[in-house]
Design a protein around this motif. Structure first.
Motif, mmCIF file in Angstrom:
data_model
loop_
_atom_site.group_PDB
_atom_site.id
_atom_site.type_symbol
_atom_site.label_atom_id
_atom_site.label_comp_id
_atom_site.label_asym_id
_atom_site.label_seq_id
_atom_site.Cartn_x
_atom_site.Cartn_y
_atom_site.Cartn_z
ATOM 1 N N THR A 461 -18.650 -25.650 22.907
ATOM 2 C CA THR A 461 -19.878 -25.311 23.616
ATOM 3 C C THR A 461 -19.965 -23.792 23.697
ATOM 4 O O THR A 461 -18.953 -23.094 23.850
ATOM 5 C CB THR A 461 -19.891 -25.921 25.028
ATOM 6 O OG1 THR A 461 -18.685 -25.555 25.708
ATOM 7 C CG2 THR A 461 -19.972 -27.437 24.965
ATOM 8 N N ASP A 462 -21.168 -23.267 23.595
ATOM 9 C CA ASP A 462 -21.370 -21.818 23.507
ATOM 10 C C ASP A 462 -21.360 -21.206 24.905
ATOM 11 O O ASP A 462 -22.399 -20.988 25.530
ATOM 12 C CB ASP A 462 -22.693 -21.542 22.789
ATOM 13 C CG ASP A 462 -22.837 -20.079 22.404
ATOM 14 O OD1 ASP A 462 -21.846 -19.338 22.538
ATOM 15 O OD2 ASP A 462 -23.929 -19.693 21.954
ATOM 16 N N VAL A 463 -20.161 -20.946 25.409
ATOM 17 C CA VAL A 463 -19.982 -20.368 26.745
ATOM 18 C C VAL A 463 -19.047 -19.164 26.635
ATOM 19 O O VAL A 463 -18.284 -19.042 25.664
ATOM 20 C CB VAL A 463 -19.396 -21.408 27.724
ATOM 21 C CG1 VAL A 463 -20.363 -22.552 27.949
ATOM 22 C CG2 VAL A 463 -18.055 -21.926 27.217
ATOM 23 N N PRO A 464 -19.065 -18.280 27.621
ATOM 24 C CA PRO A 464 -18.202 -17.095 27.565
ATOM 25 C C PRO A 464 -16.711 -17.449 27.634
ATOM 26 O O PRO A 464 -16.320 -18.469 28.217
ATOM 27 C CB PRO A 464 -18.630 -16.290 28.800
ATOM 28 C CG PRO A 464 -19.989 -16.794 29.146
ATOM 29 C CD PRO A 464 -19.997 -18.242 28.768
ATOM 30 N N GLY A 465 -15.885 -16.596 27.043
ATOM 31 C CA GLY A 465 -14.441 -16.698 27.193
ATOM 32 C C GLY A 465 -13.703 -17.484 26.135
ATOM 33 O O GLY A 465 -12.461 -17.485 26.107
ATOM 34 N N VAL A 466 -14.439 -18.165 25.255
ATOM 35 C CA VAL A 466 -13.783 -19.031 24.284
ATOM 36 C C VAL A 466 -12.989 -18.210 23.265
ATOM 37 O O VAL A 466 -11.830 -18.521 22.957
ATOM 38 C CB VAL A 466 -14.800 -19.936 23.565
ATOM 39 C CG1 VAL A 466 -14.107 -20.765 22.476
ATOM 40 C CG2 VAL A 466 -15.479 -20.869 24.565
ATOM 41 N N ILE A 467 -13.602 -17.151 22.742
ATOM 42 C CA ILE A 467 -12.922 -16.343 21.731
ATOM 43 C C ILE A 467 -11.633 -15.751 22.305
ATOM 44 O O ILE A 467 -10.590 -15.724 21.642
ATOM 45 C CB ILE A 467 -13.859 -15.233 21.205
ATOM 46 C CG1 ILE A 467 -15.040 -15.853 20.455
ATOM 47 C CG2 ILE A 467 -13.094 -14.267 20.285
ATOM 48 C CD1 ILE A 467 -16.071 -14.843 19.985
ATOM 49 N N GLY A 468 -11.704 -15.284 23.543
ATOM 50 C CA GLY A 468 -10.510 -14.739 24.179
ATOM 51 C C GLY A 468 -9.407 -15.773 24.327
ATOM 52 O O GLY A 468 -8.227 -15.481 24.080
ATOM 53 N N SER A 469 -9.789 -16.994 24.713
ATOM 54 C CA SER A 469 -8.793 -18.060 24.872
ATOM 55 C C SER A 469 -8.134 -18.391 23.544
ATOM 56 O O SER A 469 -6.915 -18.588 23.467
ATOM 57 C CB SER A 469 -9.464 -19.311 25.454
ATOM 58 O OG SER A 469 -9.992 -19.062 26.736
ATOM 59 N N VAL A 470 -8.958 -18.459 22.480
ATOM 60 C CA VAL A 470 -8.411 -18.744 21.160
ATOM 61 C C VAL A 470 -7.429 -17.642 20.744
ATOM 62 O O VAL A 470 -6.322 -17.902 20.263
ATOM 63 C CB VAL A 470 -9.536 -18.879 20.116
ATOM 64 C CG1 VAL A 470 -8.954 -18.918 18.703
ATOM 65 C CG2 VAL A 470 -10.367 -20.127 20.385
ATOM 66 N N GLY A 471 -7.835 -16.380 20.953
ATOM 67 C CA GLY A 471 -6.974 -15.262 20.579
ATOM 68 C C GLY A 471 -5.656 -15.266 21.334
ATOM 69 O O GLY A 471 -4.595 -14.999 20.757
ATOM 70 N N ASN A 472 -5.702 -15.588 22.627
ATOM 71 C CA ASN A 472 -4.471 -15.625 23.436
ATOM 72 C C ASN A 472 -3.519 -16.713 22.944
ATOM 73 O O ASN A 472 -2.301 -16.503 22.862
ATOM 74 C CB ASN A 472 -4.816 -15.863 24.909
ATOM 75 C CG ASN A 472 -5.408 -14.633 25.562
ATOM 76 O OD1 ASN A 472 -5.144 -13.505 25.132
ATOM 77 N ND2 ASN A 472 -6.219 -14.831 26.592
ATOM 78 N N ILE A 473 -4.071 -17.867 22.608
ATOM 79 C CA ILE A 473 -3.220 -18.969 22.122
ATOM 80 C C ILE A 473 -2.569 -18.588 20.797
ATOM 81 O O ILE A 473 -1.373 -18.821 20.581
ATOM 82 C CB ILE A 473 -4.043 -20.263 21.990
ATOM 83 C CG1 ILE A 473 -4.438 -20.780 23.373
ATOM 84 C CG2 ILE A 473 -3.269 -21.329 21.206
ATOM 85 C CD1 ILE A 473 -5.440 -21.909 23.346
ATOM 86 N N MET A 474 -3.345 -17.995 19.911
ATOM 87 C CA MET A 474 -2.775 -17.564 18.628
ATOM 88 C C MET A 474 -1.672 -16.536 18.855
ATOM 89 O O MET A 474 -0.607 -16.598 18.222
ATOM 90 C CB MET A 474 -3.867 -16.958 17.741
ATOM 91 C CG MET A 474 -4.959 -17.920 17.294
ATOM 92 S SD MET A 474 -4.415 -19.171 16.097
ATOM 93 C CE MET A 474 -4.303 -20.592 17.187
ATOM 94 N N ALA A 475 -1.912 -15.584 19.757
ATOM 95 C CA ALA A 475 -0.909 -14.554 20.029
ATOM 96 C C ALA A 475 0.345 -15.150 20.652
ATOM 97 O O ALA A 475 1.473 -14.772 20.300
ATOM 98 C CB ALA A 475 -1.506 -13.489 20.952
#
Length: 525
Positions: A461-475
């Motif tokens: 769903t197009d909501v704020p914070g998703v890209i950051g969450s994905v990046g944190n999990i990858m890191a």
């Protein structure tokens, strides 16, 4: 006169068949040193090889007028198929001649594992000991056999196991359940059910999906004292994890004909007392060797005459026969099919190819390449450009091709829709200047991304914070993101995440637990 050179030893029946042709001149150079052989192959129209002759750069430099290479056997690891294609050389193999031999070797390994013939034989013959109490085995009757991969070999193993009054369960996500149930064998769509069986045998092609298919994770879910058999391809069982399982006796016995690296004379699995091994002899019966030679000779004869190319594994691309603009679209379409089959796993029920622009004049070729890409997931090197349409029809796949001479956005564009029993996926692609292949849309989400590497399709769903969450999990899992592309529509978003490493299960689970996640797919091109 056509000239056929036999580079490696084959059964006399194949040589006799070649010699019997009035328009074929056969040279048997199997005994010639390979460096000398290179000085003769340029004279041939067709060559027949086995595993002893490498058809790589040096061979191809001397290829002369060769128009076909026949590999007398199944595996083509020693053949540079892409290099042959660039030279306009058709590569063929003989995929079915050793089917019964491989089936019967599988049964032999299974019987050895339950009755310990090699050990009992060695003790009596070599040690001259008569100790019957050392050799209590178990019976196949009543045991549950799990078969991973239910193709030509796996299905025949199942029928023979039924004759031993075994309970047989088949797992193959790329067949219809009726293929098993029609011969009285139960079918499961879950690998977990197979892991609960008494004996497990694997009969899949080796590809990105099946390599290391059985690891310590799967072994931990198996019964204590399970028996594992592999007469298919080395590396389907992770050998390190297999070793640990055998050493701990979680796995009671293993019967192996194939190894990750061959010859396997230094493989530590050979040191274990509960492993029965053979040196990749699945095709080593007199009958199969005769059939291999006859079928290879027949393929050489037909290809020399140009009448047909049985079991061709490639399509020779000659500058004079195909427009240069088409070739990258053929490659792109095959990649789209391969990608779609990974993202939408299951029994394929239909495929729709839509070609727009100049490439619409080559709809049949585009459809063939798409089928080869999609069916490679389940069939490996058994699918080729000659048999793709026939196999699709045999499997009941509804194949449609739509041709349009104009595209409003691109000069040329191809769309592929793949439908399985589970879901469907639509991919579009085009080729930009300087032969840059691009995926232009995934399920109507617009992208501009190269079809290459390890990718995650992440829909949310197009909501704020998703890209950051994905990046944190990858890191957190030390996964480097090489590229990140995002598309949005109708309050949903989709990302294509290209990563440098394989993504562990724990990371995928963490991604799925992001509240906005609507689904993810992992593909590898």
């Amino acid at each position: 006169m056509y000239k056929v050179i036999v580079c490696d030893h084959i059964h006399q029946s194949g040589l006799d068949l070649l010699n019997a042709q009035s328009d074929i001149e056969m040279q048997n150079l199997a005994a010639m040193p390979k460096n000398e052989l290179l000085n003769h192959i340029s004279e041939a129209d067709v060559v027949i090889t086995r595993s002893s002759t490498d058809v790589y750069e040096q061979f191809l430099q001397h290829s002369g007028k060769i128009k076909a290479v026949v590999r007398a056997g199944v595996g083509v690891d020693n053949v540079d198929i892409d290099g042959c294609s660039r030279k306009g050389i058709v590569v063929m193999n003989v995929p079915t001649a050793n089917t019964i031999a491989a089936v019967e070797l599988t049964m032999a390994h299974m019987i050895n594992a339950v009755r310990h013939f090699p050990g009992a034989n060695a003790q009596l013959k070599n040690d001259r000991k008569w100790k019957r109490e050392d050799w209590y085995g178990i019976e196949l009757k009543g045991k549950k056999l799990g078969i991973i991969g239910f193709g030509n070999i796996g299905s025949r193993v199942g029928v023979r196991a039924k004759a031993f009054e075994m309970e047989v369960l088949a797992y193959d996500p790329y067949i219809l359940p009726t293929k098993a149930t029609d011969v009285g064998i139960a079918y499961t769509s879950s690998l977990k059910d197979i892991l609960e069986c008494d004996i497990i045998t694997i009969h899949t092609p080796k590809n990105a999906e099946t390599k290391n298919m059985i690891t310590s994770k799967e072994i931990a879910q198996m019964k204590d004292g399970v028996i594992l058999i592999n007469c298919a391809r080395g590396g389907l069982y992770n050998e390190n994890d297999l070793y640990e399982g055998l050493q701990s006796k979680k796995i009671a016995w293993a019967g192996l004909d194939v190894f990750d690296k061959e010859p396997a004379i230094d493989n530590r699995l050979l040191d274990l007392p509960n492993v029965y091994v053979t040196p990749h002899i699945g095709a080593n019966t007199l009958e199969s060797q005769e059939q291999i030679a006859i079928q290879a000779a027949q393929a050489a004869i037909e290809s020399a005459r140009g009448s047909s190319y049985p079991n061709a594994l490639n399509l020779p691309i000659k500058e004079s026969e195909l427009p240069s603009m088409l070739k990258p679209y053929l490659e792109l379409t095959q990649k789209l099919g391969f990608l779609a089959a990974q993202a939408n796993k299951g029994v394929i029920t239909s495929m729709h190819i839509e070609a727009e622009g100049e490439i619409s004049a080559y709809g049949d070729s585009l459809t063939t390449f798409a089928l080869v890409g999609a069916l490679n997931m389940s069939l490996g090197d058994k699918i080729n450009y000659v048999n793709a349409q026939f196999i699709a029809k045999e499997r009941g796949i509804d194949v449609k091709t739509t041709l349009k001479q104009v595209n409003e956005t691109y000069k040329n564009q191809v769309h592929l829709t793949l439908i399985t029993q589970n879901e469907h996926i639509t991919l579009s692609g085009s080729v930009f200047e300087d032969r840059h292949l691009r995926i232009t849309s995934i399920n109507n989400f617009c992208f501009d991304i190269e079809p290459k590497g390890k990718m995650i399709f992440f829909r949310n769903t197009d909501v704020p914070g998703v890209i950051g969450s994905v990046g944190n999990i990858m890191a957190n899992h030390s996964i480097n993101i090489a590229d990140f592309r995002l598309a949005r529509q109708n309050k949903e978003a989709m990302a294509v995440i290209v990563v440098d490493e394989d993504v562990p299960t724990e990371a995928l689970k963490a991604l799925e637990q992001i509240p906005a996640c609507l689904g993810l797919k992992v593909v590898n091109l």
